[in-house]
Write an enzyme that holds these catalytic residues in place. Structure first.
Site, PDB file in Angstrom:
ATOM      1  N   ARG A   6       0.834  -1.212   0.000  1.00  0.00           N
ATOM      2  CA  ARG A   6       0.000   0.000   0.000  1.00  0.00           C
ATOM      3  C   ARG A   6       0.867   1.261   0.000  1.00  0.00           C
ATOM      4  NH1 ARG A   6      -4.249   2.978   3.607  1.00  0.00           N
ATOM      5  NH2 ARG A   6      -5.755   3.447   1.973  1.00  0.00           N
ATOM      6  N   HIS A  61       0.457   4.136  -2.804  1.00  0.00           N
ATOM      7  CA  HIS A  61       0.109   5.524  -2.498  1.00  0.00           C
ATOM      8  C   HIS A  61       1.234   6.496  -2.846  1.00  0.00           C
ATOM      9  CE1 HIS A  61      -3.698   5.305   0.201  1.00  0.00           C
ATOM     10  NE2 HIS A  61      -3.739   4.448  -0.794  1.00  0.00           N
ATOM     11  N   TRP A  67     -10.373  -8.790   3.040  1.00  0.00           N
ATOM     12  CA  TRP A  67     -11.126  -9.156   1.839  1.00  0.00           C
ATOM     13  C   TRP A  67     -11.161 -10.685   1.641  1.00  0.00           C
ATOM     14  CZ3 TRP A  67      -7.916  -4.855   2.078  1.00  0.00           C
ATOM     15  CH2 TRP A  67      -8.465  -3.644   1.685  1.00  0.00           C
ATOM     16  N   HIS A 108      -6.193  -6.088  -3.450  1.00  0.00           N
ATOM     17  CA  HIS A 108      -7.006  -6.278  -2.242  1.00  0.00           C
ATOM     18  C   HIS A 108      -7.146  -7.750  -1.854  1.00  0.00           C
ATOM     19  CE1 HIS A 108      -8.844  -1.963  -2.249  1.00  0.00           C
ATOM     20  NE2 HIS A 108      -7.590  -2.005  -1.855  1.00  0.00           N
TER      21      HIS A 108
HETATM   22 FE1  CCH Z   1      -6.353  -0.349  -1.424  1.00  0.00          FE
HETATM   23  N1  CCH Z   1      -7.270   0.127   0.323  1.00  0.00           N
HETATM   24  N2  CCH Z   1      -7.615   0.864  -2.425  1.00  0.00           N
HETATM   25  N3  CCH Z   1      -5.322  -0.680  -3.117  1.00  0.00           N
HETATM   26  N4  CCH Z   1      -5.019  -1.411  -0.362  1.00  0.00           N
HETATM   27  C1  CCH Z   1      -6.946  -0.312   1.566  1.00  0.00           C
HETATM   28  C2  CCH Z   1      -5.979  -1.228   1.889  1.00  0.00           C
HETATM   29  C3  CCH Z   1      -5.097  -1.754   0.953  1.00  0.00           C
HETATM   30  C4  CCH Z   1      -8.660   1.553  -1.903  1.00  0.00           C
HETATM   31  C5  CCH Z   1      -8.961   1.684  -0.553  1.00  0.00           C
HETATM   32  C6  CCH Z   1      -8.318   1.009   0.455  1.00  0.00           C
HETATM   33  C7  CCH Z   1      -5.620  -0.182  -4.353  1.00  0.00           C
HETATM   34  C8  CCH Z   1      -6.785   0.499  -4.702  1.00  0.00           C
HETATM   35  C9  CCH Z   1      -7.676   0.997  -3.787  1.00  0.00           C
HETATM   36  C10 CCH Z   1      -3.961  -2.110  -0.905  1.00  0.00           C
HETATM   37  C11 CCH Z   1      -3.486  -2.024  -2.207  1.00  0.00           C
HETATM   38  C12 CCH Z   1      -4.119  -1.312  -3.212  1.00  0.00           C
HETATM   39  C13 CCH Z   1      -7.807   0.299   2.526  1.00  0.00           C
HETATM   40  C14 CCH Z   1      -7.753   0.072   4.011  1.00  0.00           C
HETATM   41  C15 CCH Z   1      -8.663   1.107   1.841  1.00  0.00           C
HETATM   42  C16 CCH Z   1      -9.783   1.949   2.408  1.00  0.00           C
HETATM   43  C17 CCH Z   1      -6.683   0.952   4.652  1.00  0.00           C
HETATM   44  C18 CCH Z   1      -6.614   0.726   6.144  1.00  0.00           C
HETATM   45  O1  CCH Z   1      -7.617   0.943   6.821  1.00  0.00           O
HETATM   46  O2  CCH Z   1      -5.536   0.324   6.616  1.00  0.00           O
HETATM   47  C19 CCH Z   1      -9.435   2.152  -2.956  1.00  0.00           C
HETATM   48  C20 CCH Z   1     -10.672   3.002  -2.793  1.00  0.00           C
HETATM   49  C21 CCH Z   1      -8.835   1.796  -4.122  1.00  0.00           C
HETATM   50  C22 CCH Z   1      -9.335   2.162  -5.466  1.00  0.00           C
HETATM   51  O3  CCH Z   1      -9.027   1.518  -6.434  1.00  0.00           O
HETATM   52  C23 CCH Z   1      -4.543  -0.472  -5.259  1.00  0.00           C
HETATM   53  C24 CCH Z   1      -4.497  -0.033  -6.720  1.00  0.00           C
HETATM   54  C25 CCH Z   1      -3.609  -1.180  -4.551  1.00  0.00           C
HETATM   55  C26 CCH Z   1      -2.278  -1.708  -5.000  1.00  0.00           C
HETATM   56  C27 CCH Z   1      -2.019  -2.068  -6.238  1.00  0.00           C
HETATM   57  C28 CCH Z   1      -3.384  -2.970   0.103  1.00  0.00           C
HETATM   58  C29 CCH Z   1      -2.235  -3.956  -0.089  1.00  0.00           C
HETATM   59  C30 CCH Z   1      -4.106  -2.739   1.272  1.00  0.00           C
HETATM   60  C31 CCH Z   1      -3.909  -3.412   2.625  1.00  0.00           C
HETATM   61  C32 CCH Z   1      -3.056  -2.563   3.514  1.00  0.00           C
HETATM   62  C33 CCH Z   1      -2.842  -3.132   4.893  1.00  0.00           C
HETATM   63  O4  CCH Z   1      -2.366  -2.368   5.732  1.00  0.00           O
HETATM   64  O5  CCH Z   1      -3.106  -4.304   5.129  1.00  0.00           O
END
Ligand code: CCH
Length: 300
Positions: A41, A45, A185, A169
């Protein structure tokens, strides 16, 4: 063009950094036992602020070290990822933060069972916050497919790439004290797979309002046999995840990736490599040539 930056690292030097990342992934006290998801993530970002039209944002600079970007509520929780990597940066001071954040995600994805992803170094770190783009460029999980297109088209991605990227996700979870959403997820959130797409299609996801007012979608496996006192495991989807199902063009790709893991891995590998290159200009030999940063870049 004259280049005054340090020499590019050798393969052996890069291997040392990758080894160090592999070692730090194992974090028994943290989340589901791995630093991998939050590192993925962080890389996403760091790059996902890119705007193709103005050529601003992107994976160069490591702007999250500054409050202007690091303090953005959209980046809540990513300080954990940066802290995980800090000892590696201290040990291998030749690597820039911007390169380390991207490389760590590539290593983590592979280690969690995902595809090999092409990676090139040469990113530089900003020395102040003046080139950090305005907040508000990252997606808002409470919205739908129009919003996803608005955000990802701005970076130069198409519908197929949006769905492939969303497959990340498969990893990690939402935290109530970060995004406000809650849960994971898939059942095994530290294993990279196409399970996310399978689950999206397989279940009847029900809307659930959280105490903080946010709405997410959940599925509880009622059939599963539980030990006494054990609570059934609830899996979740964000509203944006659900929009991949309701939008016909996105849904086509959800189905293809659910059916064909190799296709998903192949497409994910390509699109994640593209993501990490957003905002990076290179010459034919791969040297970074972003005009304002070239004097700090590696030369080969
Ligand atoms: Fe995402 N993501 N993401 N995401 N994401 C969150 C967590 C992860 C969105 C929203 C969220 C991508 C696209 C999107 C990861 C990778 C990617 C969370 C929870 C939200 C909300 C954050 C928290 O509370 O810690 C949205 C909206 C989009 C739109 O498309 C993309 C693209 C990627 C990478 C290619 C990953 C990995 C996580 C898990 C992080 C963790 O701390 O476990």
């Amino acid at each position: 063009m004259s280049q005054t930056g340090p020499a590019a690292p050798s393969v052996a030097q890069l291997e040392q950094v990758k080894d160090a990342v592999r070692t730090l992934l194992h974090q028994p006290e943290y989340d589901d036992g791995s630093a991998g998801p939050v590192l993925v993530r962080l890389a996403w970002h760091s790059a996902g602020t890119y705007c193709a039209e103005t050529k601003t944002g992107g994976s160069n600079g490591a702007g999250m070290r500054y409050e202007k970007e690091g303090g953005d509520p959209a980046n809540a929780g990513l300080a954990h990822a940066r802290a995980f990597l800090e000892p590696i940066k201290e040990k291998f001071s030749w690597i820039t933060y911007a390169d380390l954040w991207c490389l760590a995600a590539v290593v983590a994805i592979k280690e969690m069972g995902g595809p090999e992803i092409a990676w090139q170094g040469g990113r530089t770190d900003f020395t102040d916050d003046t080139k950090i783009p305005p907040r508000g460029r990252l997606p808002d999980a409470a919205q739908g497919s129009d919003h996803l297109r608005h955000i990802f088209y701005r970076m130069g991605f198409n519908d197929q790439e949006i769905v492939a990227l969303s497959g990340a996700h498969n990893l990690g979870r939402c935290h109530s004290d970060r995004s406000g959403f809650e849960g994971k997820w898939v059942n095994n959130p530290t294993r990279f797979s196409n399970q996310y797409f399978k689950l999206l299609l397989a279940h009847d996801w029900k809307k659930k309002k959280l105490d903080n007012g946010l709405e997410q979608f959940v599925y509880v496996d009622e059939e599963i046999e539980l030990e006494e006192g054990e609570k059934p495991e609830e899996l979740m989807m964000l509203p944006t995840d659900m929009s991949l199902l309701s939008d016909p063009a996105f849904r086509t790709w959800v189905k293809r990736y659910a059916e064909d893991k190799d296709l998903f891995f192949d497409h994910f590998s390509k699109v994640f490599a593209k993501l990490l290159e957003l905002g990076i200009c290179r010459d034919a030999s791969g040297n970074v040539t972003n005009a304002e940063n070239v004097e700090d870049g590696y030369k080969s």
